[in-house]
Design an enzyme around this catalytic site. Structure first.
Site, PDB file in Angstrom:
ATOM      1  N   ASP A  28      60.206  -2.428  16.887  1.00 35.49           N
ATOM      2  CA  ASP A  28      60.844  -2.530  18.203  1.00 35.49           C
ATOM      3  C   ASP A  28      60.666  -1.234  18.976  1.00 35.49           C
ATOM      4  O   ASP A  28      61.143  -0.181  18.557  1.00 35.49           O
ATOM      5  CB  ASP A  28      62.349  -2.803  18.018  1.00 35.49           C
ATOM      6  CG  ASP A  28      63.052  -3.000  19.351  1.00 35.49           C
ATOM      7  OD1 ASP A  28      63.036  -4.136  19.861  1.00 35.49           O
ATOM      8  OD2 ASP A  28      63.611  -2.015  19.894  1.00 35.49           O
TER       9      ASP A  28
ATOM     10  N   SER B 226      65.526   4.966  11.542  1.00 32.20           N
ATOM     11  CA  SER B 226      65.722   6.241  10.859  1.00 32.20           C
ATOM     12  C   SER B 226      64.441   7.038  10.972  1.00 32.20           C
ATOM     13  O   SER B 226      63.353   6.472  10.988  1.00 32.20           O
ATOM     14  CB  SER B 226      66.080   6.054   9.383  1.00 32.20           C
ATOM     15  OG  SER B 226      66.169   7.348   8.785  1.00 32.20           O
TER      16      SER B 226
ATOM     17  N   ARG C  22      65.503   6.845   4.121  1.00 29.33           N
ATOM     18  CA  ARG C  22      66.393   5.854   4.754  1.00 29.33           C
ATOM     19  C   ARG C  22      65.626   4.648   5.294  1.00 29.33           C
ATOM     20  O   ARG C  22      66.161   3.548   5.332  1.00 29.33           O
ATOM     21  CB  ARG C  22      67.181   6.500   5.885  1.00 29.33           C
ATOM     22  CG  ARG C  22      68.369   7.303   5.396  1.00 29.33           C
ATOM     23  CD  ARG C  22      69.064   7.880   6.594  1.00 29.33           C
ATOM     24  NE  ARG C  22      70.274   8.579   6.250  1.00 29.33           N
ATOM     25  CZ  ARG C  22      70.906   9.392   7.106  1.00 29.33           C
ATOM     26  NH1 ARG C  22      70.401   9.589   8.327  1.00 29.33           N
ATOM     27  NH2 ARG C  22      72.005   9.998   6.751  1.00 29.33           N
TER      28      ARG C  22
ATOM     29  N   LYS D 295      59.578  -3.535  25.781  1.00 32.33           N
ATOM     30  CA  LYS D 295      60.531  -3.961  26.821  1.00 32.33           C
ATOM     31  C   LYS D 295      60.118  -3.413  28.175  1.00 32.33           C
ATOM     32  O   LYS D 295      59.628  -2.283  28.263  1.00 32.33           O
ATOM     33  CB  LYS D 295      61.940  -3.435  26.494  1.00 32.33           C
ATOM     34  CG  LYS D 295      62.350  -3.628  25.043  1.00 32.33           C
ATOM     35  CD  LYS D 295      63.764  -3.163  24.769  1.00 32.33           C
ATOM     36  CE  LYS D 295      64.069  -3.187  23.282  1.00 32.33           C
ATOM     37  NZ  LYS D 295      63.642  -1.991  22.542  1.00 32.33           N
TER      38      LYS D 295
ATOM     39  N   TYR E  36      61.093   4.292  25.801  1.00 28.69           N
ATOM     40  CA  TYR E  36      61.192   5.211  24.654  1.00 28.69           C
ATOM     41  C   TYR E  36      60.066   6.259  24.651  1.00 28.69           C
ATOM     42  O   TYR E  36      60.136   7.243  23.922  1.00 28.69           O
ATOM     43  CB  TYR E  36      61.171   4.461  23.312  1.00 28.69           C
ATOM     44  CG  TYR E  36      62.271   3.434  23.117  1.00 28.69           C
ATOM     45  CD1 TYR E  36      63.365   3.365  23.983  1.00 28.69           C
ATOM     46  CD2 TYR E  36      62.230   2.528  22.070  1.00 28.69           C
ATOM     47  CE1 TYR E  36      64.353   2.416  23.815  1.00 28.69           C
ATOM     48  CE2 TYR E  36      63.218   1.581  21.891  1.00 28.69           C
ATOM     49  CZ  TYR E  36      64.275   1.522  22.776  1.00 28.69           C
ATOM     50  OH  TYR E  36      65.258   0.576  22.595  1.00 28.69           O
TER      51      TYR E  36
HETATM   52  N1  LIG Z   1      67.900  -2.778  23.990  1.00 28.67           N
HETATM   53  C1  LIG Z   1      68.602  -1.675  24.090  1.00 28.67           C
HETATM   54  O1  LIG Z   1      69.198  -1.366  25.138  1.00 28.67           O
HETATM   55  C2  LIG Z   1      68.690  -0.761  22.906  1.00 28.67           C
HETATM   56  C3  LIG Z   1      69.603   0.297  22.888  1.00 28.67           C
HETATM   57  C4  LIG Z   1      69.643   1.113  21.763  1.00 28.67           C
HETATM   58  C5  LIG Z   1      68.807   0.854  20.678  1.00 28.67           C
HETATM   59  N2  LIG Z   1      67.907  -0.181  20.725  1.00 28.67           N
HETATM   60  C6  LIG Z   1      66.978  -0.490  19.594  1.00 28.67           C
HETATM   61  O2  LIG Z   1      67.757  -0.650  18.417  1.00 28.67           O
HETATM   62  C7  LIG Z   1      67.293   0.274  17.420  1.00 28.67           C
HETATM   63  C8  LIG Z   1      68.444   0.701  16.534  1.00 28.67           C
HETATM   64  O3  LIG Z   1      69.484   1.294  17.301  1.00 28.67           O
HETATM   65  P1  LIG Z   1      69.808   2.861  17.248  1.00 28.67           P
HETATM   66  O4  LIG Z   1      68.563   3.583  16.888  1.00 28.67           O
HETATM   67  O5  LIG Z   1      70.493   3.215  18.513  1.00 28.67           O
HETATM   68  O6  LIG Z   1      70.921   2.964  16.136  1.00 28.67           O
HETATM   69  P2  LIG Z   1      71.036   2.688  14.560  1.00 28.67           P
HETATM   70  O7  LIG Z   1      69.772   2.161  13.997  1.00 28.67           O
HETATM   71  O8  LIG Z   1      72.272   1.890  14.387  1.00 28.67           O
HETATM   72  O9  LIG Z   1      71.353   4.122  14.020  1.00 28.67           O
HETATM   73  C9  LIG Z   1      70.391   5.133  13.960  1.00 28.67           C
HETATM   74  C10 LIG Z   1      71.095   6.374  13.438  1.00 28.67           C
HETATM   75  O10 LIG Z   1      71.612   6.127  12.137  1.00 28.67           O
HETATM   76  C11 LIG Z   1      71.052   7.043  11.194  1.00 28.67           C
HETATM   77  N3  LIG Z   1      70.770   6.245   9.977  1.00 28.67           N
HETATM   78  C12 LIG Z   1      69.740   5.370   9.801  1.00 28.67           C
HETATM   79  N4  LIG Z   1      69.835   4.776   8.600  1.00 28.67           N
HETATM   80  C13 LIG Z   1      70.951   5.277   7.998  1.00 28.67           C
HETATM   81  C14 LIG Z   1      71.571   5.036   6.755  1.00 28.67           C
HETATM   82  N5  LIG Z   1      71.081   4.171   5.867  1.00 28.67           N
HETATM   83  N6  LIG Z   1      72.714   5.718   6.482  1.00 28.67           N
HETATM   84  C15 LIG Z   1      73.230   6.598   7.382  1.00 28.67           C
HETATM   85  N7  LIG Z   1      72.687   6.856   8.581  1.00 28.67           N
HETATM   86  C16 LIG Z   1      71.556   6.205   8.884  1.00 28.67           C
HETATM   87  C17 LIG Z   1      69.824   7.616  11.854  1.00 28.67           C
HETATM   88  O11 LIG Z   1      69.624   8.956  11.479  1.00 28.67           O
HETATM   89  P3  LIG Z   1      68.234   9.480  10.850  1.00 28.67           P
HETATM   90  O12 LIG Z   1      67.143   9.109  11.812  1.00 28.67           O
HETATM   91  O13 LIG Z   1      68.455  10.939  10.715  1.00 28.67           O
HETATM   92  O14 LIG Z   1      68.096   8.758   9.522  1.00 28.67           O
HETATM   93  C18 LIG Z   1      70.184   7.560  13.341  1.00 28.67           C
HETATM   94  O15 LIG Z   1      70.975   8.699  13.690  1.00 28.67           O
HETATM   95  C19 LIG Z   1      66.702   1.402  18.266  1.00 28.67           C
HETATM   96  O16 LIG Z   1      65.921   2.306  17.520  1.00 28.67           O
HETATM   97  C20 LIG Z   1      65.965   0.623  19.320  1.00 28.67           C
HETATM   98  O17 LIG Z   1      64.757   0.107  18.785  1.00 28.67           O
HETATM   99  C21 LIG Z   1      67.847  -0.996  21.813  1.00 28.67           C
END
Ligand SMILES: NC(=O)c1ccc[n+]([C@@H]2O[C@H](COP(=O)([O-])OP(=O)(O)OC[C@H]3O[C@@H](n4cnc5c(N)ncnc54)[C@H](OP(=O)(O)O)[C@@H]3O)[C@@H](O)[C@H]2O)c1
Length: 278
Positions: free
Chosen positions: A47, A235, A240, A77, A52
Site C-alpha cells: 500500500d 514497520s 517487525r 492513491k 507518500y
Molecule cells: N488512507 C489513509 O489516509 C492512510 C492514513 C494512514 C496510514 N495509511 C496506510 O496504512 C498503513 C499503516 O498505518 P500506519 O503506518 O499509520 O500505522 P501502523 O501500521 O498502525 O503503525 C506503524 C507504527 O507502529 C510501529 N510498529 C509496527 N509493527 C509493530 C509491532 N509489531 N509492535 C510494535 N510497534 C510496531 C512502527 O514502528 P517501526 O517502523 O519502528 O517498526 C510504526 O511506528 C500506512 O503505512 C499506510 O500505508 C493510510
C-alpha cells in the site's frame, strides 16, 4: 470457517490479500529495502500513495524482488489536489510511471475532500481507468457512508474498498456493518493504533498475547483479520515486518475478540473525513 490467509473477493470479482505492507512514512530511499523485505517475507499486498513520495522506491522493490508482478497486489492513491476527471487520470499515469508498472491492482481516492465536491467525478475517472485496463479495482479511502452513497448515485456502483482509520480504540462497528451489507471491503489504516501510544499496552491485548505466545502487535493484527478487515501494518524494521505477517498459527477466542472490541473510545486519531481539512 473462512481461511484468513486466503484473499478476499471484492465486489468486482478481484481477489485481494487480507494482509499487506503499509508504506506511510517510509522514505523513497528506505522503501526499496523495506518492500523487498516484505515481499521476501511473504506479503503480496503493498500500500502506497502519491502523497507518500515513495512510489519510485516501491516500484524498484517490486521489480528487484523476483516476485512476478502479477503476484503482487499494488495499491496507490490519488491525492486531494488531483480530484476531477482529467487531473485524476493524469495523476494515475504519473503514479504508474513512478511505480514502473502499466497497471495497478487497486487505485483509491485518498480523501473525499468534500469542500471540492469532485469525488463522484473522480471516482467516475477511476471506473474509466478500470475499463481502459490501467487499474483492476476502483476504491476509496476515508469515505463516510454519505460520500459512498453519492458515489453510487453518480456512477451506479459502490467502490470495492474503503480504507479507513481502524484500530481497537476506533473500531468502527457501524461502518463495518454498513460496508458488509453493501459488499464494500473494509481496509484498516493505522491498525496498531500507534498514534495513541497505548493500544499495544492494553491488558485485553497483552493478556491475549501471553495466552497465545504472540506479541501484542500480532494480536491486534489478528483481531483485524478475524473482524473481516484487510490490514496493512507498517514497520521499518525487518524483524517487525516478519512478526506482523506471522499471524496465521493462532486464533483469538470470542471472549478475547470482545475484550479488544470493548476498547472502543469513539475517538479518531486522524482527521475527520466529513470536515473540510482535506
Ligand atoms: N488512507 C489513509 O489516509 C492512510 C492514513 C494512514 C496510514 N495509511 C496506510 O496504512 C498503513 C499503516 O498505518 P500506519 O503506518 O499509520 O500505522 P501502523 O501500521 O498502525 O503503525 C506503524 C507504527 O507502529 C510501529 N510498529 C509496527 N509493527 C509493530 C509491532 N509489531 N509492535 C510494535 N510497534 C510496531 C512502527 O514502528 P517501526 O517502523 O519502528 O517498526 C510504526 O511506528 C500506512 O503505512 C499506510 O500505508 C493510510
Amino acid at each position: 470457517m473462512t481461511d484468513l490467509s486466503a484473499p478476499i473477493e471484492l465486489n468486482d470479482g478481484i481477489r485481494m490479500p487480507r494482509i499487506g505492507y503499509g508504506t506511510y512514512k517510509v522514505g523513497d530511499d528506505e522503501a526499496q529495502q523495506a518492500v523487498e523485505t516484505a515481499l521476501a517475507t511473504g506479503y503480496r499486498l503493498v500500500d502506497t500513495a502519491e502523497m507518500y513520495g515513495n512510489e519510485v522506491g516501491v516500484g524498484r522493490a517490486i521489480a528487484a524482488s523476483g516476485v512476478p508482478r502479477e503476484e503482487v497486489f499494488l495499491t496507490t492513491k490519488v491525492w486531494n489536489d488531483h480530484h476531477g476527471a482529467e487531473a485524476a487520470r493524469a495523476a494515475l499515469e504519473a503514479s504508474l510511471e513512478r511505480l514502473g508498472t502499466d497497471y495497478l491492482d487497486l487505485y483509491l481516492i485518498h480523501w473525499p475532500s468534500p469542500k471540492q465536491g469532485l469525488y463522484p467525478e473522480t471516482f467516475q475517472a477511476l471506473l474509466k481507468a478500470r475499463e481502459d485496463g490501467l487499474i483492476r479495482s476502483a476504491g476509496v479511502s476515508n469515505f463516510l457512508p454519505k460520500h459512498l452513497e453519492k458515489v453510487r448515485e453518480a456512477t451506479g456502483v459502490y467502490p470495492s474498498v474503503n480504507q479507513v482509520e481502524l484500530h481497537p480504540y476506533f473500531n468502527q462497528p457501524d461502518l463495518r456493518a454498513w460496508h458488509a451489507e453493501r459488499g464494500i471491503a473494509t481496509e484498516s489504516w493505522g491498525p496498531l493504533g500507534q498514534r495513541t501510544g497505548s493500544v499495544l499496552r492494553e491488558p485485553a491485548v497483552t493478556a491475549a498475547a501471553e495466552a497465545h505466545g504472540k506479541s501484542p502487535g500480532q494480536v491486534v493484527i489478528r483481531w483485524h483479520l478475524q473482524n473481516g478487515c484487510v490490514v496493512i501494518p507498517k514497520s521499518s524494521k525487518a524483524s517487525r515486518i516478519a512478526e506482523n505477517f506471522d499471524v496465521f498459527d493462532f486464533a483469538l477466542t470470542d471472549d478475547e475478540m470482545a475484550a479488544i472490541d470493548a476498547l472502543e473510545t469513539g475517538q479518531r486519531q486522524g482527521i475527520d473525513p466529513g470536515g473540510n481539512e482535506r
